[in-house]
Write a protein that holds these residues in place. Sequence first.
Motif, mmCIF file in Angstrom:
data_model
loop_
_atom_site.group_PDB
_atom_site.id
_atom_site.type_symbol
_atom_site.label_atom_id
_atom_site.label_comp_id
_atom_site.label_asym_id
_atom_site.label_seq_id
_atom_site.Cartn_x
_atom_site.Cartn_y
_atom_site.Cartn_z
ATOM 1 N N GLN A 318 0.812 -1.205 0.000
ATOM 2 C CA GLN A 318 0.000 0.000 0.000
ATOM 3 C C GLN A 318 0.858 1.274 0.000
ATOM 4 O OE1 GLN A 318 -2.560 -0.331 3.423
ATOM 5 N NE2 GLN A 318 -3.468 -2.281 2.741
ATOM 6 N N ASP A 319 2.022 1.230 0.684
ATOM 7 C CA ASP A 319 2.870 2.424 0.827
ATOM 8 C C ASP A 319 4.340 2.034 0.690
ATOM 9 O OD1 ASP A 319 3.933 4.893 1.367
ATOM 10 O OD2 ASP A 319 3.357 4.943 3.481
ATOM 11 N N PRO A 320 4.791 1.675 -0.527
ATOM 12 C CA PRO A 320 6.184 1.236 -0.689
ATOM 13 C C PRO A 320 7.202 2.321 -0.357
ATOM 14 C CG PRO A 320 5.105 1.565 -2.816
ATOM 15 C CD PRO A 320 4.041 1.656 -1.783
ATOM 16 N N ALA A 321 6.843 3.576 -0.525
ATOM 17 C CA ALA A 321 7.797 4.649 -0.249
ATOM 18 C C ALA A 321 8.231 4.661 1.214
ATOM 19 C CB ALA A 321 7.191 5.997 -0.620
ATOM 20 N N SER A 322 7.312 4.317 2.133
ATOM 21 C CA SER A 322 7.618 4.352 3.564
ATOM 22 C C SER A 322 7.929 2.973 4.152
ATOM 23 C CB SER A 322 6.438 4.955 4.347
ATOM 24 O OG SER A 322 6.166 6.262 3.911
ATOM 25 N N MET A 323 7.380 1.909 3.531
ATOM 26 C CA MET A 323 7.442 0.590 4.163
ATOM 27 C C MET A 323 8.351 -0.408 3.459
ATOM 28 S SD MET A 323 5.613 1.068 6.785
ATOM 29 C CE MET A 323 5.586 -0.619 7.386
ATOM 30 N N LYS A 324 8.901 -0.072 2.304
ATOM 31 C CA LYS A 324 9.790 -1.012 1.628
ATOM 32 C C LYS A 324 11.049 -1.209 2.464
ATOM 33 C CE LYS A 324 11.975 -2.051 -2.817
ATOM 34 N NZ LYS A 324 11.335 -3.386 -2.883
ATOM 35 N N ASN A 325 11.498 -2.445 2.530
ATOM 36 C CA ASN A 325 12.682 -2.833 3.327
ATOM 37 C C ASN A 325 12.411 -2.812 4.833
ATOM 38 O OD1 ASN A 325 14.336 -3.263 1.076
ATOM 39 N ND2 ASN A 325 14.956 -1.102 1.010
ATOM 40 N N TRP A 326 11.126 -2.749 5.204
ATOM 41 C CA TRP A 326 10.760 -2.813 6.615
ATOM 42 C C TRP A 326 9.801 -3.982 6.827
ATOM 43 C CZ3 TRP A 326 12.895 0.113 10.445
ATOM 44 C CH2 TRP A 326 13.620 1.235 10.043
ATOM 45 N N SER A 327 10.019 -4.729 7.900
ATOM 46 C CA SER A 327 9.135 -5.829 8.249
ATOM 47 C C SER A 327 8.741 -5.664 9.711
ATOM 48 C CB SER A 327 9.830 -7.172 7.998
ATOM 49 O OG SER A 327 8.955 -8.252 8.254
ATOM 50 N N VAL A 328 8.265 -6.726 10.355
ATOM 51 C CA VAL A 328 7.821 -6.650 11.748
ATOM 52 C C VAL A 328 8.418 -7.821 12.523
ATOM 53 C CG1 VAL A 328 5.723 -7.990 11.363
ATOM 54 C CG2 VAL A 328 5.789 -6.355 13.244
ATOM 55 N N ASN A 329 8.662 -7.609 13.795
ATOM 56 C CA ASN A 329 9.257 -8.647 14.651
ATOM 57 C C ASN A 329 8.605 -8.585 16.021
ATOM 58 O OD1 ASN A 329 11.132 -10.606 15.638
ATOM 59 N ND2 ASN A 329 12.343 -8.951 16.534
ATOM 60 N N LEU A 330 8.114 -9.737 16.494
ATOM 61 C CA LEU A 330 7.512 -9.830 17.827
ATOM 62 C C LEU A 330 8.503 -10.460 18.795
ATOM 63 C CD1 LEU A 330 3.898 -11.116 16.983
ATOM 64 C CD2 LEU A 330 4.814 -8.792 16.888
ATOM 65 N N ILE A 595 12.060 7.065 0.381
ATOM 66 C CA ILE A 595 12.686 7.209 1.698
ATOM 67 C C ILE A 595 13.170 5.869 2.237
ATOM 68 C CG2 ILE A 595 12.236 7.838 4.108
ATOM 69 C CD1 ILE A 595 10.335 9.984 3.118
ATOM 70 N N SER A 596 12.367 4.816 2.047
ATOM 71 C CA SER A 596 12.717 3.514 2.597
ATOM 72 C C SER A 596 13.930 2.881 1.918
ATOM 73 C CB SER A 596 11.519 2.563 2.493
ATOM 74 O OG SER A 596 11.153 2.385 1.132
ATOM 75 N N GLN A 597 14.347 3.405 0.747
ATOM 76 C CA GLN A 597 15.476 2.830 0.018
ATOM 77 C C GLN A 597 16.722 3.709 0.070
ATOM 78 O OE1 GLN A 597 14.367 1.357 -3.942
ATOM 79 N NE2 GLN A 597 12.213 1.373 -3.313
ATOM 80 N N GLN A 598 16.629 4.829 0.782
ATOM 81 C CA GLN A 598 17.772 5.732 0.860
ATOM 82 C C GLN A 598 18.836 5.198 1.813
ATOM 83 O OE1 GLN A 598 15.883 9.311 2.126
ATOM 84 N NE2 GLN A 598 15.079 9.840 0.096
ATOM 85 N N SER A 599 20.064 5.665 1.624
ATOM 86 C CA SER A 599 21.138 5.326 2.556
ATOM 87 C C SER A 599 20.805 5.902 3.925
ATOM 88 C CB SER A 599 22.469 5.895 2.058
ATOM 89 O OG SER A 599 22.811 5.338 0.804
ATOM 90 N N ASP A 600 21.042 5.102 4.967
ATOM 91 C CA ASP A 600 20.667 5.495 6.327
ATOM 92 C C ASP A 600 21.890 5.988 7.084
ATOM 93 O OD1 ASP A 600 18.575 5.631 8.342
ATOM 94 O OD2 ASP A 600 19.745 4.134 9.392
ATOM 95 N N VAL A 601 21.775 7.132 7.750
ATOM 96 C CA VAL A 601 22.886 7.696 8.522
ATOM 97 C C VAL A 601 22.368 8.154 9.876
ATOM 98 C CG1 VAL A 601 24.087 8.464 6.423
ATOM 99 C CG2 VAL A 601 22.595 10.063 7.667
ATOM 100 N N ASN A 602 23.276 8.257 10.852
ATOM 101 C CA ASN A 602 22.967 8.885 12.133
ATOM 102 C C ASN A 602 23.062 10.391 11.978
ATOM 103 O OD1 ASN A 602 22.628 6.439 13.427
ATOM 104 N ND2 ASN A 602 24.719 6.361 14.195
#
Length: 878
Positions: A318-330, A595-602
Amino acid sequence: MSLKRFFQRRTRRADSALELEDHLQRETNENIERGMSPADARRTAHIKLGNVTNILGDISQQDSLGRLETLWQDLRFGIRMLLKHRGFALVSLLTLAIGIGANTAIFTVVDATLIRPLPYPNANRTVMIWEHRLPDGERQNVTSPATFLNWQHDNTVFDHMAAMFNDSSILSGEVPEQIGTASVSPNFFSILGVNAAIGRVFVPEQDGNANSNRVAVLSFEVWQRRFASNPNVLGTQITLDDKPYTVVGVMPHGFQFFVKQQSFSSKKPEIWTAWTFSPETRASHGRFLQAIGLLRPGVTFAQAQQSMLSLSSRLEAQDPASMKNWSVNLVPLRSQLTGDVAQGLRLLLAAVAMVLLIACANVATLNLARASARRHEIAIRMALGASAKRVVRQVLTESSLLALVGGVAGFGLGYFSLNVLKSIAPANLIPLEALRLDVRVFAFAFAASLLSGLLFGIIPAIDAARTAPREPLQEGATAARTGDSRGLARRILVASEFAIALVLLMGAGLLIRSFQRLIAVDPGFRADHILTAWIQFPNARYQKDEQKNQFFAQLLDSIRAIPDVRSASADGFLPFAGIIAGTGVQVEGRPILPISQQSDVNVSLVEPDFFETLGIPLISGRTFKRSEAFQATNNVVISQSMAQMLWPGENPLGKRVTIYMKRNNKPSTVIGVVGDVKHSGLATAVKPTAYWSYPELGFQFMTLVIRTEGDPRSLIPDLRQTVLRIDKNQPIADVVPMETLLSNSTARTRFATQVMAAFASIAILLAIIGIYGIISYDVEQRTREIGIRMALGAQRARVIHLVLRRGLILAGFGILFGIAASLGLTRLLVSILYETKPHDPATFIAVSAALALIATSAGYLAVRRISSIEPMTVLRRD
């Protein structure tokens, strides 16, 4: 048989004896009247009556409690034997007390952390819900309001879900205090199944609306500390960050809920406020919330995990821009709260169990040696009719008695050991307030004592039962064979002690080597002579960025003017002080990615002089000037790893990059490159980091960083006064030297290393006692042989070598078996070792050589008495 009759058995026996004697006397008198002599009359009367002793024994048997009375007899006999052999009893009790005491202390920690039910009625159905960042494998990442609300609305496996945000707020009053707070969904407490001790907790219908009144729930400790346990606290107005809240409840004593993982604040919450989502935050994809859920009845953890993974896939579509490369963990709540502590505690429990095994082997060796000295006594008992079963029961009773007394001493030693553990355990590692010696711990100590008695008593008991009744009359082959069998058992036990000791010493050696390498890691800055202090502004009092900029500029100028201060600055996310913000970046001139596919930095905010104050090296370009402390300039300083990630092989100076942290994101110009800094821990990899000047975002919080000439702690009073002179209502918190933060980051590893080293030291001590004892016993038993050898011309050195060799062969076999066991068992340490292999050759060689040297030294001390043996004296004595 009644207990009354049992307790009157001595009186009944005495009365029966008098009756029998009266009967014998009357029968004797009648025989004399018939013309018999007094002696014949008495003898005939005895023959007619029967064996008086047997009659009295039958009467006593009728009045006895059977096995219970036999046990009481065995106990009394065991006490007499222990009092008779005080040296043996003292050494055995001390050995057992050490083993049982160490086990009691560690079990107390394990029980409080891993076994005892959590103080939340719904704990078994409660799970933490995290986002799983797929590119770098981070399985416990905070989530966004938008994602949380989608989970809450679309899931089919949770009865309820709640969001949490741990923060730090200023509690106003006569003395303003920076206090840990948590904003939680109104159903947070009901998910855990807890209620308030006074008043109420949050109610979704009352406190879950955007227009609801601001309400707060206090911890029991804050109620006592700040409100003097006032029973009328309900309805009281408190001020948090210059905003009024109404107190509606006080939680029970000891209630606490704090998940440190990804927590914005490192402070445990002491005040809870109701969280409501505004229209603006409901659509936010910024990730900062922790989430918790209550499973529906009948839903398993595996079913919930699979269902949430399916939901995550739908949200991504539904929202690949925000949720691609993200999953869930319990994560189950207990696993979350214990974290990686669970594995470490299990390893320590296994290690301390090995210490108890060594203690049992040591006492069993002493018992076997004592059994050799008692073989005449045991053989005579069996010759007089005692069965093998009766002898085994007697020996096991003595062993159990010894173990129980040792257990009592061990319980006391466990109390002392527990206090030592509390003093060296790092904060937030184990629940120190829950560590207590209660009925559960006493039951464990009792069970450990009985098990110990069985372990060290079974071999001597079996050996005693095999004693032949004729053995006391023999000095030949049979006795020799029996002695050989006892000697073999003793040698196996001593070799086992060395094997177990080597495994523990190997584990301690690996941990020490790993810890040495860990503390040798360069964090990327100089921690010496640095004082840090957290400062946070209330939004209501510091609404404009200009106010915050002016405050910090004035404060830093005032701090720099304090004598003994070399430099001062501030950082938004100080290394080793907690989490750090992270986001995606986009290099100017390259294709724009979601956004979800961009390089991540602190990302962090710093004041001028930050890099110079902390000692972070400048690689190229420049850092921020003091003139950049008052307005945003869209300049950025980046770490070396960020430069290599975005512009490999290029000069990054002057390049532009968009850092997605603002509402209106514009490209920033790279003005400098600095060295990489370890932020989360010495064992973690460095992460690309961007540093903005403070005005770029104007956080409500910063951490002061002050380099001093002398001891940083001496500056604390002046620092507090300096802050209060600028704003009398502005407290500072977490005032600690940077070296303390750096040391705290290795506290868990240091604690595990210290405890394991202590266990290894105890194991070595017990192994030394074992090898010393068996060689000393060999010398004592072979005194006659040694005397003959020396009388026939053998040199003392040769005899010493002969006896010592037998002990060292035992140690050698133990070391070999220990190495073999260590090759398998040290693999369990892989997850807690840093740059150290579990089969590290240097450690194996050093530990084996050290243990061999220790065994040699202990053996030599034992054989020195050979030098005092005079052959003629021995031969004359024999």
